[in-house]
Design an enzyme around this catalytic site. Structure first.
Site, PDB file in Angstrom:
ATOM      1  N   LYS A 185       0.824  -1.217   0.000  1.00 35.31           N
ATOM      2  CA  LYS A 185       0.000   0.000   0.000  1.00 35.31           C
ATOM      3  C   LYS A 185       0.862   1.272   0.000  1.00 35.31           C
ATOM      4  O   LYS A 185       2.074   1.196   0.141  1.00 35.31           O
ATOM      5  CB  LYS A 185      -0.972  -0.031   1.194  1.00 35.31           C
ATOM      6  CG  LYS A 185      -1.927  -1.240   1.157  1.00 35.31           C
ATOM      7  CD  LYS A 185      -2.968  -1.161   0.045  1.00 35.31           C
ATOM      8  CE  LYS A 185      -3.559  -2.489  -0.368  1.00 35.31           C
ATOM      9  NZ  LYS A 185      -4.469  -3.133   0.538  1.00 35.31           N
TER      10      LYS A 185
HETATM   11  C1  PLP Z   1      -5.551  -4.240   0.856  1.00 38.77           C
HETATM   12  C2  PLP Z   1      -7.012  -4.010   0.874  1.00 38.77           C
HETATM   13  C3  PLP Z   1      -7.797  -4.258   2.001  1.00 38.77           C
HETATM   14  C4  PLP Z   1      -7.284  -4.997   3.185  1.00 38.77           C
HETATM   15  O1  PLP Z   1      -6.203  -4.406   3.788  1.00 38.77           O
HETATM   16  P1  PLP Z   1      -5.419  -5.207   4.930  1.00 38.77           P
HETATM   17  O2  PLP Z   1      -4.652  -4.151   5.641  1.00 38.77           O
HETATM   18  O3  PLP Z   1      -4.540  -6.193   4.216  1.00 38.77           O
HETATM   19  O4  PLP Z   1      -6.426  -5.866   5.791  1.00 38.77           O
HETATM   20  C5  PLP Z   1      -9.116  -3.888   1.990  1.00 38.77           C
HETATM   21  N1  PLP Z   1      -9.666  -3.310   0.918  1.00 38.77           N
HETATM   22  C6  PLP Z   1      -8.970  -3.080  -0.201  1.00 38.77           C
HETATM   23  C7  PLP Z   1      -9.632  -2.411  -1.354  1.00 38.77           C
HETATM   24  C8  PLP Z   1      -7.618  -3.440  -0.273  1.00 38.77           C
HETATM   25  O5  PLP Z   1      -6.931  -3.256  -1.401  1.00 38.77           O
END
Ligand code: PLP
Length: 387
Positions: A185
């Site tokens: 991210k």
């Molecule tokens: C990565 C992601 C999540 C989940 O994030 P985590 O921190 O891994 O739980 C939720 N929604 C979207 C759209 C994502 O890309």
């Protein structure tokens, strides 16, 4: 000619500051939730412009707690996009509610407000808009629908750190929001998440439920009992962030402006060069938004290639370029078909986009040469298969 060194689809930018802070925490006596987590929460809340920020161990955990804090449970329905990571829908099921998936707007791949409107019943309690790829949703329409139907708006801001809608930051647009600090991210703590809200009551509930349902205030109220005293107010979860994670997060957040600028620069480079390749459709940016460029996705145009998307990806890999596909629509997964009755054909826009989409590498650590290599590889494969 293919790259000598494979370019991964994603890679974090961890610098000396993060490493020094990590060594500091690891040499201290406090490595679980503590002062650094508190500091990260404060700085993150200020950055977003939300009154409260509560650190958790994932965005998924944050979304789950957001629904629970609002009292959403069995008998309730929650509307979200089919074009998201599975966890957005999974948390609705975890809360005991019914996941109501809807189709997307073709250009932004965000929730289509018209479809949201059609999906609302007297059981609907909340909407989860997903700011796909870092492009904010059409919040004006969604907030209007929410207001008319008395619905909670939980932003899935996993891609949205730094994105803005009409001058306001994502994470400060609905009632409550959840961010992800997963490794790929826009900023990362390895794994981690943050809930932001300006609602005192929701914030307090999220905090309590993120650590076993333990009240933070109990030992203040009963100080004569000593700091060992606590009270369990509900059967909470083990969703807390650690200071080891926060050590990374604090420094990642300080670099967010530079990260976003670099992502934007690379996105503009992609726009300029990829738009000249006839088979490629580049992403759309709507007026009034600041895109966070978590993802840069291209669509392969219909009828112009003699190969399918899978083959295109295989050949990009052979050219040394890592790619991905965001996302396999939730309604195409076996669980959602078997348990909730969704089927192929339910959401034609999402299915059409999914079948033609490729997510290209885009992250601050990429050099201009890396970006040129991505463009060259797409051009090479496109030319090889153009009809
Ligand atoms: C990565 C992601 C999540 C989940 O994030 P985590 O921190 O891994 O739980 C939720 N929604 C979207 C759209 C994502 O890309």
């Amino acid at each position: 000619m293919a790259r000598v060194k494979f370019l991964p689809f994603a890679a974090p930018s961890i610098g000396e500051d993060e490493i020094a802070e990590l060594i500091g925490v690891l040499s201290s006596d406090w490595i679980s939730t503590g002062p650094l987590t508190k500091k990260f929460e404060q700085e993150f809340g200020e950055y977003i412009g939300a009154k409260h920020a509560a650190a958790v161990n994932s965005c998924t955990a944050g979304l789950h707690l957001s629904l629970l804090a609002a009292g959403i449970g069995p008998g309730d329905e929650v509307v979200t996009s089919t074009f998201t990571f599975c966890s957005t829908a999974n948390v609705i099921v975890h809360a005991g509610a019914r996941p109501v998936l809807v189709d997307i707007d073709r250009d932004t791949r965000n929730l289509d407000p018209r479809r949201v409107k059609e999906a609302i019943t007297d059981k609907t309690r909340a909407i989860i808009p997903v700011h796909y790829g870092g492009h904010p949703c059409d919040m004006e329409s969604l907030l209007q629908i929410a207001k008319e139907n008395d619905l909670l708006v939980v932003e899935d801001a996993a891609h949205g750190i730094g994105a803005e809608y009409q001058g306001r930051k994502v994470g400060n647009l609905g009632d409550i929001a959840s961010f992800s600090f997963y490794a790929t991210k826009n900023i990362t703590t390895g794994e981690g998440g943050m809930v932001t809200t300006s609602d005192d009551c929701l914030a307090e509930k999220v905090r309590v439920m993120s650590l076993h349902g333990i009240s933070h205030d109990a030992w203040h109220r009963y100080e004569m009992l000593g700091s060992w005293y606590y009270e369990v107010l509900c059967p909470g979860f083990k969703y807390n962030m650690t200071d080891v994670q926060a050590a990374l997060g604090i420094h990642q957040l300080r670099k967010i402006t530079d990260f976003l600028a670099r992502r934007d620069y690379l996105a503009q480079l992609f726009h300029e060069k990829l738009s000249k390749i006839p088979v490629v459709e580049i992403p759309t940016v709507r007026p009034g938004v600041k895109h966070a460029w978590h993802l840069y996705t291209i669509l392969l145009k219909d009828g112009l290639l003699d190969c399918d998307r899978a083959e295109f990806i295989k050949e990009l890999t052979a050219e040394g370029i890592g790619t991905s596909v965001h996302f396999i629509p939730v309604h195409l997964h076996p669980y959602y078909q078997q348990e909730w009755g969704f089927k192929k054909g339910d959401f034609p826009v999402a299915e059409d986009v999914y079948e033609r989409l490729i997510s290209l590498p885009l992250y601050p650590k990429m050099t201009d040469t890396d970006a040129e290599d991505v463009i060259d590889a797409v051009r090479t494969v496109a030319e090889r298969h153009s009809v």
